[in-house]
Design an enzyme around this catalytic site. Sequence first.
Site, PDB file in Angstrom:
ATOM      1  N   TYR A  58     -20.245  -1.852  -0.571  1.00  0.00           N
ATOM      2  CA  TYR A  58     -20.433  -3.085  -0.632  1.00  0.00           C
ATOM      3  C   TYR A  58     -20.795  -4.140   0.015  1.00  0.00           C
ATOM      4  CZ  TYR A  58     -20.450  -0.968  -5.422  1.00  0.00           C
ATOM      5  OH  TYR A  58     -20.607  -0.704  -6.641  1.00  0.00           O
ATOM      6  N   HIS A 133     -20.193   8.386  -4.974  1.00  0.00           N
ATOM      7  CA  HIS A 133     -21.271   6.968  -5.588  1.00  0.00           C
ATOM      8  C   HIS A 133     -22.455   7.890  -6.102  1.00  0.00           C
ATOM      9  CE1 HIS A 133     -22.286   2.445  -4.449  1.00  0.00           C
ATOM     10  NE2 HIS A 133     -22.295   2.794  -5.586  1.00  0.00           N
ATOM     11  N   SER A 215     -23.392  -2.113 -14.135  1.00  0.00           N
ATOM     12  CA  SER A 215     -24.807  -3.681 -14.452  1.00  0.00           C
ATOM     13  C   SER A 215     -24.732  -3.202 -16.158  1.00  0.00           C
ATOM     14  CB  SER A 215     -25.563  -2.866 -14.473  1.00  0.00           C
ATOM     15  OG  SER A 215     -26.991  -3.594 -14.408  1.00  0.00           O
TER      16      SER A 215
END
Length: 305
Positions: A58, A133, A215
Amino acid sequence: MSHDSRIALTKDVSLSRLAFGAWRLLGGAVRPDADQVARLIGSAVDLGLTSFDHADIYGHYEVEAAFGAGLARWKGKREQIELISKCDIMLASANRPQNRLKHYDTSAAHITASVDRSLTNLGTDYLDLLLLHRPDPLMDADETAAALAALVKSGKARAVGVSNFTPSQFDLLASRLPFPLATNQIEMSVLKTSALTDGSLDHAQRLGYAPMVWSPLGGGSLFTGKEAREARVRAALAAVAAEIGAGDLAAVAIAWLLRHPARPVPVLGSMNPERLAAMVKALDIVFDRQQWFAILEASEGRPVA
Protein backbone atom coordinates in the site's frame (compact mmCIF):
# COMPACT_ATOMS: atom_id res chain seq x y z
CA MET A 1 -31.32 -9.35 11.76
CA SER A 2 -29.01 -7.94 14.41
CA HIS A 3 -25.25 -7.69 13.93
CA ASP A 4 -22.63 -8.94 16.36
CA SER A 5 -20.18 -6.32 17.56
CA ARG A 6 -17.24 -8.61 16.79
CA ILE A 7 -16.52 -11.58 14.55
CA ALA A 8 -14.42 -14.49 15.79
CA LEU A 9 -11.91 -15.79 13.24
CA THR A 10 -10.17 -18.30 15.48
CA LYS A 11 -10.34 -19.28 19.13
CA ASP A 12 -7.99 -16.41 19.98
CA VAL A 13 -8.45 -13.82 17.22
CA SER A 14 -11.52 -11.72 16.49
CA LEU A 15 -12.13 -8.64 14.36
CA SER A 16 -14.38 -5.64 14.74
CA ARG A 17 -17.60 -6.04 12.76
CA LEU A 18 -16.33 -3.42 10.32
CA ALA A 19 -12.63 -2.95 9.60
CA PHE A 20 -10.61 0.16 8.77
CA GLY A 21 -8.80 -0.10 5.43
CA ALA A 22 -5.49 1.78 5.34
CA TRP A 23 -4.95 1.58 1.57
CA ARG A 24 -5.71 5.29 0.96
CA LEU A 25 -3.83 6.63 3.98
CA LEU A 26 -1.30 8.44 1.77
CA GLY A 27 -3.70 9.08 -1.10
CA GLY A 28 -4.64 12.65 -0.20
CA ALA A 29 -3.21 15.87 -1.59
CA VAL A 30 -1.13 16.33 1.58
CA ARG A 31 0.74 13.54 3.33
CA PRO A 32 -0.52 13.21 6.93
CA ASP A 33 2.01 13.54 9.71
CA ALA A 34 2.30 11.14 12.64
CA ASP A 35 0.01 13.18 14.88
CA GLN A 36 -2.70 13.29 12.22
CA VAL A 37 -2.46 9.54 11.74
CA ALA A 38 -2.64 9.04 15.51
CA ARG A 39 -5.85 11.09 15.65
CA LEU A 40 -7.31 9.05 12.78
CA ILE A 41 -6.50 5.81 14.61
CA GLY A 42 -8.16 7.19 17.73
CA SER A 43 -11.25 8.25 15.80
CA ALA A 44 -11.55 4.80 14.21
CA VAL A 45 -11.21 3.01 17.54
CA ASP A 46 -13.79 5.32 19.12
CA LEU A 47 -16.20 4.23 16.37
CA GLY A 48 -15.54 0.57 17.13
CA LEU A 49 -13.21 0.05 14.15
CA THR A 50 -10.42 -1.73 16.00
CA SER A 51 -9.23 -3.88 13.08
CA PHE A 52 -6.81 -2.14 10.69
CA ASP A 53 -6.29 -3.69 7.27
CA HIS A 54 -2.89 -3.18 5.62
CA ALA A 55 -0.72 -4.68 2.90
CA ASP A 56 2.99 -4.32 2.39
CA ILE A 57 2.43 -2.73 -1.04
CA TYR A 58 0.00 0.00 0.00
CA GLY A 59 1.20 3.47 -0.94
CA HIS A 60 4.03 1.91 -2.95
CA TYR A 61 5.29 0.24 0.21
CA GLU A 62 5.02 3.40 2.37
CA VAL A 63 1.65 3.19 4.16
CA GLU A 64 2.68 0.76 6.89
CA ALA A 65 5.57 2.94 8.05
CA ALA A 66 3.36 6.06 8.03
CA PHE A 67 0.71 4.22 10.02
CA GLY A 68 3.36 2.88 12.41
CA ALA A 69 4.59 6.42 13.10
CA GLY A 70 1.04 7.39 14.00
CA LEU A 71 0.53 4.27 16.06
CA ALA A 72 3.57 5.21 18.14
CA ARG A 73 1.89 8.56 18.96
CA TRP A 74 -1.53 7.03 19.65
CA LYS A 75 -2.37 6.91 23.36
CA GLY A 76 -4.12 3.55 23.25
CA LYS A 77 -2.72 0.09 23.92
CA ARG A 78 -1.61 -2.37 21.25
CA GLU A 79 -3.91 -5.09 22.58
CA GLN A 80 -6.93 -2.85 21.95
CA ILE A 81 -6.53 -3.20 18.19
CA GLU A 82 -5.96 -5.82 15.51
CA LEU A 83 -3.30 -5.28 12.87
CA ILE A 84 -3.77 -7.12 9.57
CA SER A 85 -1.30 -7.20 6.73
CA LYS A 86 -0.96 -8.92 3.39
CA CYS A 87 2.00 -9.99 1.27
CA ASP A 88 3.04 -11.72 -1.98
CA ILE A 89 2.26 -9.01 -4.57
CA MET A 90 5.54 -7.68 -5.95
CA LEU A 91 4.99 -4.22 -7.41
CA ALA A 92 7.23 -2.56 -9.96
CA SER A 93 7.99 0.46 -7.79
CA ALA A 94 10.77 2.93 -7.17
CA ASN A 95 10.76 1.56 -3.63
CA ARG A 96 11.45 -1.95 -4.97
CA PRO A 97 13.78 -1.38 -7.94
CA GLN A 98 14.56 -5.11 -8.15
CA ASN A 99 10.98 -5.76 -9.32
CA ARG A 100 11.11 -5.46 -13.11
CA LEU A 101 7.38 -6.15 -13.44
CA LYS A 102 4.41 -6.87 -11.22
CA HIS A 103 4.32 -10.50 -10.12
CA TYR A 104 3.60 -12.70 -7.11
CA ASP A 105 5.93 -14.44 -4.67
CA THR A 106 4.69 -16.96 -2.11
CA SER A 107 8.11 -18.41 -1.40
CA ALA A 108 9.00 -18.96 2.24
CA ALA A 109 11.87 -16.49 2.02
CA HIS A 110 9.68 -13.69 0.69
CA ILE A 111 6.78 -14.27 3.09
CA THR A 112 9.11 -14.29 6.09
CA ALA A 113 11.04 -11.20 4.97
CA SER A 114 7.83 -9.32 4.16
CA VAL A 115 6.34 -10.02 7.58
CA ASP A 116 9.53 -8.89 9.30
CA ARG A 117 9.42 -5.59 7.34
CA SER A 118 5.75 -5.10 8.16
CA LEU A 119 6.40 -5.64 11.86
CA THR A 120 9.23 -3.11 11.78
CA ASN A 121 7.20 -0.55 9.81
CA LEU A 122 4.15 -0.91 12.03
CA GLY A 123 6.23 -0.83 15.20
CA THR A 124 4.81 -4.06 16.60
CA ASP A 125 6.12 -7.53 17.33
CA TYR A 126 3.10 -9.42 15.98
CA LEU A 127 0.33 -9.29 13.41
CA ASP A 128 -3.11 -10.39 14.48
CA LEU A 129 -3.76 -11.63 10.96
CA LEU A 130 -1.52 -12.25 7.95
CA LEU A 131 -3.07 -12.78 4.51
CA LEU A 132 -1.62 -13.91 1.22
CA HIS A 133 -2.71 -11.05 -1.03
CA ARG A 134 -3.28 -12.85 -4.35
CA PRO A 135 -3.15 -16.42 -5.63
CA ASP A 136 0.28 -17.24 -6.99
CA PRO A 137 0.32 -19.72 -9.92
CA LEU A 138 3.82 -20.77 -8.82
CA MET A 139 2.83 -21.36 -5.18
CA ASP A 140 4.38 -24.49 -3.73
CA ALA A 141 1.64 -25.31 -1.23
CA ASP A 142 3.96 -27.26 1.05
CA GLU A 143 6.60 -24.54 1.18
CA THR A 144 4.09 -21.72 1.62
CA ALA A 145 2.16 -23.55 4.32
CA ALA A 146 5.36 -24.34 6.21
CA ALA A 147 6.31 -20.66 6.20
CA LEU A 148 2.88 -19.61 7.45
CA ALA A 149 2.88 -22.28 10.16
CA ALA A 150 6.34 -21.15 11.30
CA LEU A 151 5.15 -17.54 11.59
CA VAL A 152 2.22 -18.61 13.76
CA LYS A 153 4.44 -20.83 15.90
CA SER A 154 6.92 -17.97 16.41
CA GLY A 155 4.15 -15.58 17.45
CA LYS A 156 4.79 -13.14 14.60
CA ALA A 157 1.28 -13.84 13.26
CA ARG A 158 -1.60 -14.89 15.48
CA ALA A 159 -3.63 -16.19 12.53
CA VAL A 160 -3.23 -16.52 8.77
CA GLY A 161 -5.61 -16.41 5.84
CA VAL A 162 -5.81 -15.52 2.17
CA SER A 163 -7.21 -12.84 -0.10
CA ASN A 164 -8.81 -13.19 -3.54
CA PHE A 165 -8.46 -17.00 -3.51
CA THR A 166 -10.97 -19.26 -5.21
CA PRO A 167 -12.43 -22.03 -3.04
CA SER A 168 -10.13 -24.61 -4.65
CA GLN A 169 -7.05 -22.43 -4.13
CA PHE A 170 -8.08 -21.93 -0.51
CA ASP A 171 -8.57 -25.68 -0.05
CA LEU A 172 -5.17 -26.51 -1.53
CA LEU A 173 -3.29 -24.32 0.93
CA ALA A 174 -5.54 -25.36 3.82
CA SER A 175 -4.79 -29.01 3.13
CA ARG A 176 -1.13 -28.42 4.00
CA LEU A 177 -1.64 -26.45 7.22
CA PRO A 178 -1.91 -27.82 10.78
CA PHE A 179 -4.70 -25.32 11.54
CA PRO A 180 -7.59 -23.77 9.55
CA LEU A 181 -7.15 -20.69 7.43
CA ALA A 182 -8.88 -17.83 9.26
CA THR A 183 -10.49 -15.98 6.34
CA ASN A 184 -10.54 -15.14 2.66
CA GLN A 185 -10.72 -11.43 1.84
CA ILE A 186 -12.81 -11.08 -1.31
CA GLU A 187 -14.19 -8.25 -3.41
CA MET A 188 -17.92 -7.69 -2.97
CA SER A 189 -20.36 -4.81 -3.12
CA VAL A 190 -23.82 -3.97 -4.41
CA LEU A 191 -22.04 -3.51 -7.76
CA LYS A 192 -19.88 -6.64 -7.51
CA THR A 193 -22.14 -9.55 -6.63
CA SER A 194 -20.28 -12.51 -8.16
CA ALA A 195 -19.37 -13.88 -4.71
CA LEU A 196 -23.03 -14.80 -4.33
CA THR A 197 -22.80 -17.32 -7.16
CA ASP A 198 -19.13 -18.22 -7.71
CA GLY A 199 -18.90 -20.37 -4.59
CA SER A 200 -16.96 -17.92 -2.42
CA LEU A 201 -19.68 -17.29 0.15
CA ASP A 202 -20.92 -20.88 -0.03
CA HIS A 203 -17.38 -22.01 0.79
CA ALA A 204 -17.18 -19.62 3.75
CA GLN A 205 -20.45 -20.92 5.18
CA ARG A 206 -19.50 -24.55 4.60
CA LEU A 207 -16.21 -24.19 6.47
CA GLY A 208 -17.54 -21.69 9.01
CA TYR A 209 -15.08 -18.84 8.45
CA ALA A 210 -16.09 -15.19 8.13
CA PRO A 211 -14.90 -13.66 4.85
CA MET A 212 -13.50 -10.14 4.78
CA VAL A 213 -14.76 -7.87 1.99
CA TRP A 214 -12.68 -5.28 0.16
CA SER A 215 -14.10 -2.42 -1.90
CA PRO A 216 -17.54 -2.69 -0.25
CA LEU A 217 -18.67 0.51 -2.00
CA GLY A 218 -17.25 -0.40 -5.40
CA GLY A 219 -14.19 1.79 -4.95
CA GLY A 220 -16.48 4.83 -4.82
CA SER A 221 -18.02 4.13 -8.23
CA LEU A 222 -21.34 3.48 -6.51
CA PHE A 223 -21.64 7.24 -6.05
CA THR A 224 -19.48 8.60 -8.87
CA GLY A 225 -20.30 6.17 -11.66
CA LYS A 226 -22.47 7.38 -14.52
CA GLU A 227 -23.49 4.05 -16.04
CA ALA A 228 -27.08 2.78 -16.01
CA ARG A 229 -26.30 0.03 -13.51
CA GLU A 230 -24.86 2.45 -10.98
CA ALA A 231 -27.85 4.76 -11.37
CA ARG A 232 -30.26 1.85 -10.85
CA VAL A 233 -28.50 0.72 -7.70
CA ARG A 234 -28.39 4.24 -6.26
CA ALA A 235 -32.12 4.55 -6.87
CA ALA A 236 -32.79 1.19 -5.21
CA LEU A 237 -30.66 2.11 -2.20
CA ALA A 238 -32.46 5.43 -1.91
CA ALA A 239 -35.84 3.70 -2.05
CA VAL A 240 -34.88 1.26 0.70
CA ALA A 241 -33.31 4.06 2.75
CA ALA A 242 -36.60 5.97 2.56
CA GLU A 243 -38.57 2.91 3.66
CA ILE A 244 -36.42 2.23 6.71
CA GLY A 245 -35.53 5.81 7.61
CA ALA A 246 -31.82 5.53 6.92
CA GLY A 247 -30.06 8.73 6.00
CA ASP A 248 -26.87 7.49 4.34
CA LEU A 249 -26.79 5.40 1.17
CA ALA A 250 -23.30 4.10 1.91
CA ALA A 251 -24.54 2.72 5.21
CA VAL A 252 -27.43 0.99 3.42
CA ALA A 253 -25.02 -0.51 0.87
CA ILE A 254 -22.82 -1.86 3.67
CA ALA A 255 -25.84 -3.16 5.58
CA TRP A 256 -26.77 -5.09 2.42
CA LEU A 257 -23.45 -6.94 2.74
CA LEU A 258 -23.87 -7.49 6.46
CA ARG A 259 -27.23 -9.16 5.84
CA HIS A 260 -25.52 -12.19 4.32
CA PRO A 261 -25.31 -15.20 6.68
CA ALA A 262 -21.64 -15.81 5.85
CA ARG A 263 -20.93 -12.92 8.27
CA PRO A 264 -18.75 -10.80 5.96
CA VAL A 265 -16.47 -8.16 7.49
CA PRO A 266 -16.45 -5.10 5.18
CA VAL A 267 -13.22 -3.09 5.04
CA LEU A 268 -14.04 0.64 4.98
CA GLY A 269 -11.69 2.75 2.87
CA SER A 270 -12.48 6.32 3.93
CA MET A 271 -9.92 8.44 5.77
CA ASN A 272 -12.64 10.89 6.86
CA PRO A 273 -13.88 10.25 10.43
CA GLU A 274 -17.27 11.81 9.62
CA ARG A 275 -17.76 9.45 6.68
CA LEU A 276 -16.64 6.52 8.79
CA ALA A 277 -19.17 7.49 11.47
CA ALA A 278 -21.92 7.57 8.84
CA MET A 279 -20.95 4.15 7.48
CA VAL A 280 -20.78 2.56 10.93
CA LYS A 281 -24.52 3.24 11.18
CA ALA A 282 -24.88 0.24 8.88
CA LEU A 283 -24.68 -1.85 12.04
CA ASP A 284 -28.04 -0.44 13.14
CA ILE A 285 -29.82 -1.01 9.82
CA VAL A 286 -32.21 -3.90 9.44
CA PHE A 287 -34.20 -4.58 6.29
CA ASP A 288 -36.28 -7.48 5.09
CA ARG A 289 -35.64 -10.02 2.36
CA GLN A 290 -37.65 -8.19 -0.27
CA GLN A 291 -35.70 -4.98 0.31
CA TRP A 292 -32.45 -6.95 0.03
CA PHE A 293 -33.59 -8.59 -3.20
CA ALA A 294 -34.75 -5.23 -4.61
CA ILE A 295 -31.16 -4.01 -4.38
CA LEU A 296 -29.86 -7.22 -5.95
CA GLU A 297 -32.40 -6.90 -8.78
CA ALA A 298 -31.24 -3.34 -9.46
CA SER A 299 -27.62 -4.47 -9.56
CA GLU A 300 -28.28 -7.39 -11.90
CA GLY A 301 -30.75 -5.47 -14.05
CA ARG A 302 -33.33 -8.24 -13.87
CA PRO A 303 -35.46 -10.13 -11.36
CA VAL A 304 -34.01 -13.33 -9.96
CA ALA A 305 -34.85 -16.41 -12.04
